[in-house]
Design a protein around this motif. Structure first.
Motif, PDB file in Angstrom:
ATOM      1  N   LEU A 141       1.088  -1.483   0.032  1.00 31.91           N
ATOM      2  CA  LEU A 141      -0.133   0.291   0.063  1.00 31.91           C
ATOM      3  C   LEU A 141       1.420   1.019   0.151  1.00 31.91           C
ATOM      4  O   LEU A 141       2.047   1.043   0.517  1.00 31.91           O
ATOM      5  CB  LEU A 141      -0.864  -0.132   1.630  1.00 31.91           C
ATOM      6  N   LYS A 142       0.394   1.932  -0.810  1.00 31.07           N
ATOM      7  CA  LYS A 142       0.825   3.388  -0.900  1.00 31.07           C
ATOM      8  C   LYS A 142       0.916   4.564   0.384  1.00 31.07           C
ATOM      9  O   LYS A 142       1.228   5.078   0.377  1.00 31.07           O
ATOM     10  CB  LYS A 142       1.067   3.557  -2.141  1.00 31.07           C
ATOM     11  N   LYS A 143      -0.190   4.087   0.684  1.00 27.04           N
ATOM     12  CA  LYS A 143      -1.198   5.340   1.216  1.00 27.04           C
ATOM     13  C   LYS A 143      -2.094   5.338   2.555  1.00 27.04           C
ATOM     14  O   LYS A 143      -2.463   3.503   2.236  1.00 27.04           O
ATOM     15  CB  LYS A 143      -1.528   6.124   0.596  1.00 27.04           C
ATOM     16  N   ASP A 144      -2.020   4.885   3.236  1.00 32.21           N
ATOM     17  CA  ASP A 144      -3.090   4.748   4.311  1.00 32.21           C
ATOM     18  C   ASP A 144      -4.855   5.215   4.007  1.00 32.21           C
ATOM     19  O   ASP A 144      -5.162   6.245   3.026  1.00 32.21           O
ATOM     20  CB  ASP A 144      -3.662   5.684   5.646  1.00 32.21           C
ATOM     21  N   TYR A 145      -5.809   4.379   3.799  1.00 30.37           N
ATOM     22  CA  TYR A 145      -6.846   4.839   3.427  1.00 30.37           C
ATOM     23  C   TYR A 145      -8.198   4.526   4.986  1.00 30.37           C
ATOM     24  O   TYR A 145      -7.553   3.620   6.206  1.00 30.37           O
ATOM     25  CB  TYR A 145      -7.549   3.272   2.461  1.00 30.37           C
ATOM     26  N   LEU A 146      -8.924   4.831   4.982  1.00 31.01           N
ATOM     27  CA  LEU A 146     -10.030   5.442   5.617  1.00 31.01           C
ATOM     28  C   LEU A 146     -11.055   4.638   5.150  1.00 31.01           C
ATOM     29  O   LEU A 146     -11.712   5.239   3.895  1.00 31.01           O
ATOM     30  CB  LEU A 146     -10.534   6.933   6.002  1.00 31.01           C
ATOM     31  N   ILE A 147     -11.398   3.275   5.762  1.00 29.88           N
ATOM     32  CA  ILE A 147     -13.254   2.806   5.152  1.00 29.88           C
ATOM     33  C   ILE A 147     -14.034   2.872   6.883  1.00 29.88           C
ATOM     34  O   ILE A 147     -14.011   2.838   8.014  1.00 29.88           O
ATOM     35  CB  ILE A 147     -12.609   1.314   5.754  1.00 29.88           C
ATOM     36  N   LYS A 148     -15.097   3.894   6.047  1.00 27.11           N
ATOM     37  CA  LYS A 148     -16.578   4.213   6.943  1.00 27.11           C
ATOM     38  C   LYS A 148     -16.675   2.840   7.389  1.00 27.11           C
ATOM     39  O   LYS A 148     -17.194   2.117   6.864  1.00 27.11           O
ATOM     40  CB  LYS A 148     -16.746   5.314   5.894  1.00 27.11           C
ATOM     41  N   ALA A 149     -17.439   3.300   8.593  1.00 24.69           N
ATOM     42  CA  ALA A 149     -18.858   2.127   9.015  1.00 24.69           C
ATOM     43  C   ALA A 149     -19.522   1.611   8.153  1.00 24.69           C
ATOM     44  O   ALA A 149     -20.385   2.464   7.690  1.00 24.69           O
ATOM     45  CB  ALA A 149     -19.226   2.428  10.627  1.00 24.69           C
ATOM     46  N   GLN A 150     -19.780   0.877   7.874  1.00 24.45           N
ATOM     47  CA  GLN A 150     -21.296  -0.093   7.178  1.00 24.45           C
ATOM     48  C   GLN A 150     -20.935   0.312   5.828  1.00 24.45           C
ATOM     49  O   GLN A 150     -22.067   0.752   5.843  1.00 24.45           O
ATOM     50  CB  GLN A 150     -22.252   0.349   8.105  1.00 24.45           C
ATOM     51  N   SER A 151     -19.677   0.258   5.452  1.00 24.38           N
ATOM     52  CA  SER A 151     -19.565   1.051   4.029  1.00 24.38           C
ATOM     53  C   SER A 151     -18.546   0.268   3.243  1.00 24.38           C
ATOM     54  O   SER A 151     -17.995  -0.625   3.869  1.00 24.38           O
ATOM     55  CB  SER A 151     -19.119   2.496   4.243  1.00 24.38           C
ATOM     56  N   LYS A 152     -18.171   0.204   1.656  1.00 30.23           N
ATOM     57  CA  LYS A 152     -17.687  -0.693   0.854  1.00 30.23           C
ATOM     58  C   LYS A 152     -16.273   0.643   0.642  1.00 30.23           C
ATOM     59  O   LYS A 152     -17.442   1.541  -0.485  1.00 30.23           O
ATOM     60  CB  LYS A 152     -18.014  -1.283  -0.162  1.00 30.23           C
ATOM     61  N   THR A 153     -15.152   0.443   0.807  1.00 30.15           N
ATOM     62  CA  THR A 153     -14.202   1.574   0.214  1.00 30.15           C
ATOM     63  C   THR A 153     -13.324   0.780  -1.093  1.00 30.15           C
ATOM     64  O   THR A 153     -12.275  -0.652  -0.506  1.00 30.15           O
ATOM     65  CB  THR A 153     -13.705   2.059   0.383  1.00 30.15           C
ATOM     66  N   PRO A 154     -13.356   1.131  -2.189  1.00 28.15           N
ATOM     67  CA  PRO A 154     -11.972   0.272  -2.623  1.00 28.15           C
ATOM     68  C   PRO A 154     -10.758   1.320  -2.876  1.00 28.15           C
ATOM     69  O   PRO A 154     -10.609   2.459  -2.433  1.00 28.15           O
ATOM     70  CB  PRO A 154     -12.337   1.015  -4.230  1.00 28.15           C
ATOM     71  N   ILE A 155      -9.664   0.109  -2.623  1.00 23.98           N
ATOM     72  CA  ILE A 155      -8.237   0.583  -2.185  1.00 23.98           C
ATOM     73  C   ILE A 155      -7.484   0.214  -3.618  1.00 23.98           C
ATOM     74  O   ILE A 155      -7.806  -1.121  -3.593  1.00 23.98           O
ATOM     75  CB  ILE A 155      -7.316   0.152  -0.804  1.00 23.98           C
ATOM     76  N   ASP A 156      -5.935   1.310  -3.559  1.00 21.60           N
ATOM     77  CA  ASP A 156      -5.754   1.244  -4.960  1.00 21.60           C
ATOM     78  C   ASP A 156      -4.341   0.074  -4.703  1.00 21.60           C
ATOM     79  O   ASP A 156      -3.526   0.932  -3.753  1.00 21.60           O
ATOM     80  CB  ASP A 156      -5.387   1.077  -6.075  1.00 21.60           C
ATOM     81  N   ILE A 157      -3.365  -0.954  -4.929  1.00 20.97           N
ATOM     82  CA  ILE A 157      -2.036  -1.418  -4.144  1.00 20.97           C
ATOM     83  C   ILE A 157      -1.413  -1.821  -5.978  1.00 20.97           C
ATOM     84  O   ILE A 157      -1.751  -2.254  -7.172  1.00 20.97           O
ATOM     85  CB  ILE A 157      -1.906  -2.559  -4.146  1.00 20.97           C
ATOM     86  N   VAL A 158      -0.325  -1.311  -5.971  1.00 20.41           N
ATOM     87  CA  VAL A 158       0.650  -1.220  -6.980  1.00 20.41           C
ATOM     88  C   VAL A 158       2.068  -1.974  -7.187  1.00 20.41           C
ATOM     89  O   VAL A 158       2.567  -2.046  -5.895  1.00 20.41           O
ATOM     90  CB  VAL A 158       1.795   0.256  -7.641  1.00 20.41           C
ATOM     91  N   ALA A 159       1.411  -3.362  -7.422  1.00 19.60           N
ATOM     92  CA  ALA A 159       3.094  -4.200  -7.762  1.00 19.60           C
ATOM     93  C   ALA A 159       3.629  -4.098  -8.791  1.00 19.60           C
ATOM     94  O   ALA A 159       3.285  -3.914 -10.013  1.00 19.60           O
ATOM     95  CB  ALA A 159       1.906  -5.293  -7.654  1.00 19.60           C
ATOM     96  N   THR A 160       4.833  -4.751  -8.591  1.00 18.71           N
ATOM     97  CA  THR A 160       5.677  -5.660  -9.760  1.00 18.71           C
ATOM     98  C   THR A 160       5.636  -7.035  -9.778  1.00 18.71           C
ATOM     99  O   THR A 160       5.890  -7.791  -8.786  1.00 18.71           O
ATOM    100  CB  THR A 160       7.098  -4.397  -9.241  1.00 18.71           C
ATOM    101  N   SER A 161       6.373  -7.662 -11.058  1.00 13.21           N
ATOM    102  CA  SER A 161       6.391  -8.727 -11.092  1.00 13.21           C
ATOM    103  C   SER A 161       7.702  -9.004 -11.551  1.00 13.21           C
ATOM    104  O   SER A 161       7.963  -8.329 -12.278  1.00 13.21           O
ATOM    105  CB  SER A 161       5.478  -9.456 -12.050  1.00 13.21           C
TER     106      SER A 161
END
Length: 315
Positions: free
Chosen positions: A215-235
């Motif tokens: 994870l590149k930054k912190d995310y706040l996930i609100k109560a009883q909600s759905k939140t998308p988060i992005d993760i950059v990965a290398t292979s």
């Protein structure tokens, strides 16, 4: 003066007789229960959640009664809506005592197959956890005694957040490496918000690639909600020439196995940091992603070309 003394003695005699009758008619076990310590200030700490089980410590502050003192050991069982969810036994050291109040750390292990729906129901209805405790303590002039305590607790058990991989976007595809952005949807069923402080991903794509990202930054996930988060990965691509050939002429859908580790920090006074382990499987259409990359690159080059033409015309 003498009259006042007689009245005082009479009152004391009545209290003494009443006390004697009370003690004579009350069972010994119930009398001892009146001296039981009080349990309060509950907090869940060191929670570790995976898809099958949850382990955590319950911190409980024990306040002694008039006669009860240090709790030497305790057997405990916790239930939710009449269903047992955790039990255990713990012996305590006097080094754990803080001032007059004794803080107990009770290990708990719960099976999600049993507790998942119960905890979600508790989130909706605000139900209390029923605790049956057998505490062992020494009473002055009496000696070791067992206190049988049944108490409803305002204990919040963290519900298992959902994690769903909803999109995988390949940003760059080379002969020996690949960069992708993975979008995960975090579902928070709890009544409290939490921060995602850490999210580590390790993914095996077919037998060709091993991918890792953070994870590149912190995310706040609100109560009883759905939140998308992005993760950059290398292979790192194993056998790049063979992999490129299979990408063009072979199977288009590549199966993956993704292992994640995340650290959640609830905005709650009664739930501490939660660590989560998770495993997801699925497939990625690599050819479709390759077409998206080529289309994006083509559009970018076209935009750059148009910009150069405009700059030349203006000059």
């Amino acid at each position: 003066m003498k009259k006042g003394l007689k009245i005082t003695l009479l009152v004391l005699l009545v209290l003494l007789v009443a006390g004697g009758i009370f003690f004579a008619l009350t069972p010994t076990r119930k009398l001892i229960s009146f001296l039981a310590p009080d349990i309060d200030h509950l907090r869940v700490t060191d929670a570790r959640i995976n898809e099958q089980t949850a382990t955590m410590n319950l911190l409980a502050e024990v306040k002694p009664s008039l006669l009860s003192s240090f709790v030497d050991s305790m057997e405990y069982e916790f239930s939710l809506y009449g269903t047992p969810i955790a039990k255990g036994k713990k012996t305590f050291s006097r080094a754990e005592q803080e001032g007059k109040a004794q803080v107990l750390k009770l290990p708990m292990t719960m099976n999600h197959n049993v507790t998942r729906e119960l905890v979600r129901r508790q989130e909706r209805e605000g139900g209390k956890v029923q605790a049956h405790l057998e505490a062992y303590s020494d009473l002055p002039l009496v000696g070791p005694r067992e206190f049988d305590i049944n108490q409803d607790l305002d204990l919040i058990i963290p519900a298992l957040p959902g994690q769903e991989l909803i999109d995988v976007k390949i940003n760059d595809f080379g002969l020996d490496n690949m960069e992708m952005t993975m979008t995960l949807l975090i579902d928070n069923p709890n009544h409290f918000d939490f921060y995602v402080r850490r999210y580590d991903v390790k993914m095996q794509l077919k037998d060709h690639m091993f991918t890792s990202g953070k994870l590149k930054k912190d995310y706040l996930i609100k109560a009883q909600s759905k939140t998308p988060i992005d993760i950059v990965a290398t292979s790192d691509i194993q056998k790049p020439v063979k992999t490129a050939f299979k990408t063009i002429f072979g199977d288009k859908d590549w199966p993956y196995r993704m292992v994640t580790y995340s650290v959640l920090e609830p905005k709650s006074d009664v739930v501490g940091t939660v660590a989560m382990d998770n495993v997801k499987t699925g497939s990625i259409n690599v050819m479709q992603q390759m077409k998206k990359i080529m289309k994006t690159n083509k559009a970018q080059k076209k935009a750059e070309k148009e910009q150069k033409k405009q700059e030349k015309k203006e000059s």
